[in-house]
Scaffold this active site. Structure first.
Site, PDB file in Angstrom:
ATOM      1  N   THR A 135      28.711   7.255  17.910  1.00 12.72           N
ATOM      2  CA  THR A 135      28.573   7.777  19.268  1.00 12.72           C
ATOM      3  C   THR A 135      29.904   7.781  20.009  1.00 12.72           C
ATOM      4  OG1 THR A 135      27.652   7.224  21.443  1.00 12.72           O
ATOM      5  CG2 THR A 135      27.890   5.406  19.918  1.00 12.72           C
ATOM      6  N   TYR A 175      25.269  -1.161  23.086  1.00 13.37           N
ATOM      7  CA  TYR A 175      24.953   0.016  22.266  1.00 13.37           C
ATOM      8  C   TYR A 175      26.234   0.528  21.579  1.00 13.37           C
ATOM      9  CZ  TYR A 175      24.079   4.840  21.021  1.00 13.37           C
ATOM     10  OH  TYR A 175      24.028   6.023  20.345  1.00 13.37           O
TER      11      TYR A 175
END
Ligand code: UDP
Length: 327
Positions: free
Chosen positions: A117, A141
């Protein structure tokens, strides 16, 4: 037929990947615990229900299918949840991936395509981001995804594992044939929430922050169509099959759109008003996240075809109107 193990194949991106894999002559074998995914989304190959934490189950699935490669999508991916429960993210994403990587190495399956990501970059003051940009995740995350990237490199050095790592920008849209699409519970993403507001399923779309240092005061993101994104994954698989080395690629369109621009397009495409309320900034949001890299285009021959805003919203709207996983 060559088997590819697709962790998270019942989720939004994984299900689209399975469709494109099947179309490219592979059999996608979904490995998913169905915690956030949908059995109904697994349409293009078998579903093996299991958790990344379950090493024995992973070993059994590797032994049963002898996949040529792994596409690893399974992860928790909500920033708000990661801020509230970092341990969950480290355990599920990082420890789970460690299990998967060890099982793959033990099975001799050494090609992996990994779903990372742009959250690994954190908030870098509005600059466009390429693969050399500093790594500075803002939450568990992004940090757990970064840890997995490092794990892949370490297992590569010792065990010959090779990984194509894709750092996604904002994935949007749906399969144009609406066989699979986006379905999160709870939904947190801008475009599906906007479609629900347009449809009257929610009173209004909240615009998180209207005083950012951007032309219209709202955050800017780089949206990439899910079909283009998963197309890159098949190219990544072929890169590895051809003997390519481990490599990191950003996947974005290179164009940034503000929240207000997305809303304007949503109204134009659906022909309906978008009920909107201005709301405070959302914790953890970067001002501007745009990919400045053409590495995937140059090196993989990636040619995004649907990553303009109009097509992404139109495809998402078609999927929304059909309803998730019916028929
Ligand atoms: N956003 C918004 N209202 C919403 C959801 C999102 O204004 O209800 C904004 C959010 O602040 C960000 C952009 O839309 O600037 C994209 O957010 P999303 O959650 O879709 O993806 P993220 O960029 O967090 O991965």
């Amino acid at each position: 037929m060559k088997h590819v193990l697709v962790t998270g194949g019942a989720g939004y991106i994984g299900a689209h990947a399975c469709k494109v894999l099947a179309r490219s002559g592979y059999l996608p074998v979904t490995y998913d615990n169905l915690s956030t995914g949908w059995a109904e989304a697994v349409k293009f190959g078998p579903l093996e229900r299991g958790d990344l934490a379950d090493r024995a189950r992973l070993d059994a699935v590797f032994a049963a299918y002898r996949p040529v490669a792994v596409m690893h999508f399974a992860a928790l991916s909500q920033v708000g949840q990661a801020m509230a429960e970092p341990g969950l993210y480290w355990r599920n994403n990082a420890c789970g991936s460690l299990n998967l990587i060890e099982a793959a190495v033990a099975a001799g399956c050494l090609d992996m395509v990994f779903s990372s990501t742009c959250a690994v970059y954190g908030d870098q003051d509005g600059v466009t981001l390429d693969e050399q940009s500093a790594i500075a995740p803002l939450n568990a995350y992004g940090a757990s995804k970064r840890a997995i990237e490092t794990m892949l490199a370490d297992f590569g050095a010792t065990h010959g594992l090779r990984a194509v790592i894709f750092r996604y920008f904002n994935v949007a849209g749906a399969d144009p044939e609406a066989e699979v699409g986006e379905c999160h519970v709870p939904e947190t993403h801008l475009i599906p929430l906007m479609l629900e507001a347009i449809d009257g399923k929610r009173p209004a779309l909240s615009v998180f922050g209207t005083d950012y240092d951007t032309p219209d005061g709202t955050c800017i993101r780089d949206y990439v169509h899910v079909m283009d994104l998963v197309g890159a994954h098949v190219l990544g698989l072929k890169w590895l099959a051809a003997g390519g080395a481990s490599r990191v690629f950003n996947l974005g369109s290179g164009t940034g759109y503000s929240v207000r621009e997305v809303i304007e397009q949503g109204g134009a495409i659906t022909g309906r008003p978008v009920p909107v309320t201005d709301a405070p900034r959302r914790a953890g949001d970067a001002v501007r996240l745009v990919s400045g890299s053409d590495r995937a285009l140059r090196e993989l021959g990636w040619r995004p075809e649907r990553s303009d805003l109009e097509t992404m919203i139109s495809d998402a709207w078609r999927w929304y109107q059909r309803g998730p996983y019916v028929g």
